[in-house]
Design an enzyme around this catalytic site. Sequence first.
Site, mmCIF file in Angstrom:
data_model
loop_
_atom_site.group_PDB
_atom_site.id
_atom_site.type_symbol
_atom_site.label_atom_id
_atom_site.label_comp_id
_atom_site.label_asym_id
_atom_site.label_seq_id
_atom_site.Cartn_x
_atom_site.Cartn_y
_atom_site.Cartn_z
ATOM 1 N N ASN A 9 36.004 43.883 34.030
ATOM 2 C CA ASN A 9 37.040 42.975 34.526
ATOM 3 C C ASN A 9 36.403 42.024 35.530
ATOM 4 O O ASN A 9 36.112 42.403 36.665
ATOM 5 C CB ASN A 9 38.170 43.777 35.177
ATOM 6 C CG ASN A 9 39.242 42.877 35.768
ATOM 7 O OD1 ASN A 9 39.339 41.704 35.427
ATOM 8 N ND2 ASN A 9 40.056 43.425 36.663
ATOM 9 N N LYS A 11 37.680 39.427 36.942
ATOM 10 C CA LYS A 11 38.603 38.870 37.937
ATOM 11 C C LYS A 11 38.384 37.351 38.060
ATOM 12 O O LYS A 11 38.224 36.669 37.039
ATOM 13 C CB LYS A 11 38.467 39.607 39.274
ATOM 14 C CG LYS A 11 38.623 41.122 39.095
ATOM 15 C CD LYS A 11 38.652 41.894 40.369
ATOM 16 C CE LYS A 11 38.808 43.387 40.081
ATOM 17 N NZ LYS A 11 38.959 44.175 41.303
ATOM 18 N N HIS A 103 47.688 45.294 36.653
ATOM 19 C CA HIS A 103 46.604 45.526 37.599
ATOM 20 C C HIS A 103 47.149 45.459 39.023
ATOM 21 O O HIS A 103 48.019 44.647 39.336
ATOM 22 C CB HIS A 103 45.495 44.497 37.396
ATOM 23 C CG HIS A 103 44.225 44.830 38.126
ATOM 24 N ND1 HIS A 103 44.072 44.613 39.477
ATOM 25 C CD2 HIS A 103 43.068 45.387 37.695
ATOM 26 C CE1 HIS A 103 42.862 45.012 39.844
ATOM 27 N NE2 HIS A 103 42.239 45.488 38.773
ATOM 28 N N GLU A 105 46.118 44.238 41.708
ATOM 29 C CA GLU A 105 46.043 42.963 42.412
ATOM 30 C C GLU A 105 47.202 42.053 42.018
ATOM 31 O O GLU A 105 47.730 41.307 42.854
ATOM 32 C CB GLU A 105 44.693 42.297 42.123
ATOM 33 C CG GLU A 105 43.554 43.028 42.808
ATOM 34 C CD GLU A 105 42.189 42.750 42.218
ATOM 35 O OE1 GLU A 105 41.213 43.320 42.739
ATOM 36 O OE2 GLU A 105 42.092 41.991 41.226
ATOM 37 N N GLU A 175 43.867 53.517 38.497
ATOM 38 C CA GLU A 175 43.072 52.865 39.535
ATOM 39 C C GLU A 175 43.716 53.104 40.903
ATOM 40 O O GLU A 175 44.681 52.427 41.257
ATOM 41 C CB GLU A 175 42.948 51.366 39.253
ATOM 42 C CG GLU A 175 44.245 50.685 38.784
ATOM 43 C CD GLU A 175 44.186 49.172 38.869
ATOM 44 O OE1 GLU A 175 43.083 48.615 38.851
ATOM 45 O OE2 GLU A 175 45.269 48.560 38.988
ATOM 46 N N GLY A 181 37.363 47.899 45.005
ATOM 47 C CA GLY A 181 36.584 46.932 45.758
ATOM 48 C C GLY A 181 36.284 47.333 47.188
ATOM 49 O O GLY A 181 35.782 46.529 47.970
ATOM 50 N N SER A 218 35.835 51.172 42.284
ATOM 51 C CA SER A 218 34.495 51.273 42.856
ATOM 52 C C SER A 218 33.584 52.170 42.036
ATOM 53 O O SER A 218 32.781 52.923 42.578
ATOM 54 C CB SER A 218 34.566 51.756 44.309
ATOM 55 O OG SER A 218 35.237 50.804 45.116
ATOM 56 N N GLY A 239 35.019 46.647 37.835
ATOM 57 C CA GLY A 239 35.108 45.347 38.470
ATOM 58 C C GLY A 239 33.740 44.806 38.833
ATOM 59 O O GLY A 239 33.013 44.271 37.998
ATOM 60 N N GLY A 240 33.351 44.951 40.095
ATOM 61 C CA GLY A 240 32.121 44.355 40.598
ATOM 62 C C GLY A 240 30.870 44.736 39.830
ATOM 63 O O GLY A 240 29.970 43.907 39.645
#
Length: 257
Positions: A9, A11, A103, A105, A175, A181, A218, A239-240
């Site tokens: 993802n 983002k 999600h 966010e 999640e 994050g 994470s 994610g990251g």
Amino acid sequence: MKKKYLIGNWKMYKTVQEAVVFMQQLLPQLEAIRPLAICDTALALYIAPSFLHLPAIAALLGDQKSIQLLAQNCHHEAEGAFTGEVSAAMLASIGVSGVLIGHSERRNYQKEDHPLLAKKIKRVLEAGMQPFFCCGESLAARRSGNHKAMVQQQLQESLVDLTPKEIETLVIAYEPVWAIGTGQVATMEEITEMHTFIRGILSNHYGVGNVPILYGGSCNPQNAAAIFGCADVAGGLIGGASLEADQFVKMIMALLA
């Protein structure tokens, strides 16, 4: 061997040019993995970029199926005067396979509630795509011991209008919001407990037993193998750690270990 899932993802990261470079780096590495007979059968790989990136990446992918496209969102109506929005049918028309729904966010920043998410799931199904439904508790709910009740409400109120057959088409991504994050990761015991709990809801309330449940929060190449080894974890929503091709490949190999 049960099917495993890995979703990158992105983002709101990467320009279109950067996305193309990423895919040009990733695709040869996926071809190297293919002789293990994993990509098309035992492992489902996805990239969820910005709407802007989807056509360019779709053109790069062509007919190959080693990795598929997801959208990060879609509108809850089929069409209409909704400036700046994108419909599920539009996404399906360019070869998108599925859509992330709910999600944390978007729940937080766009204030998306359960009835709205239920409509989005329906639109995705109507367009012939797969919904990837996200759920998870806040830090306050975890600390107060209400984490299970919060996740159960998210599931029941967003899946309320679905038949068991429709629910079987979903992928669930758990999640914990406090781990997204932040560098904080739920313990293996916490992950196993919640995935088992979600599995129980799907089984007891809907009679569905085979929906994949992914972990997001994470997750990175250093902890991925341990997380993916937990009971009822069918893969990850990343994610990251999905923003660099080499890192993403390490996550793939951890999932296959």
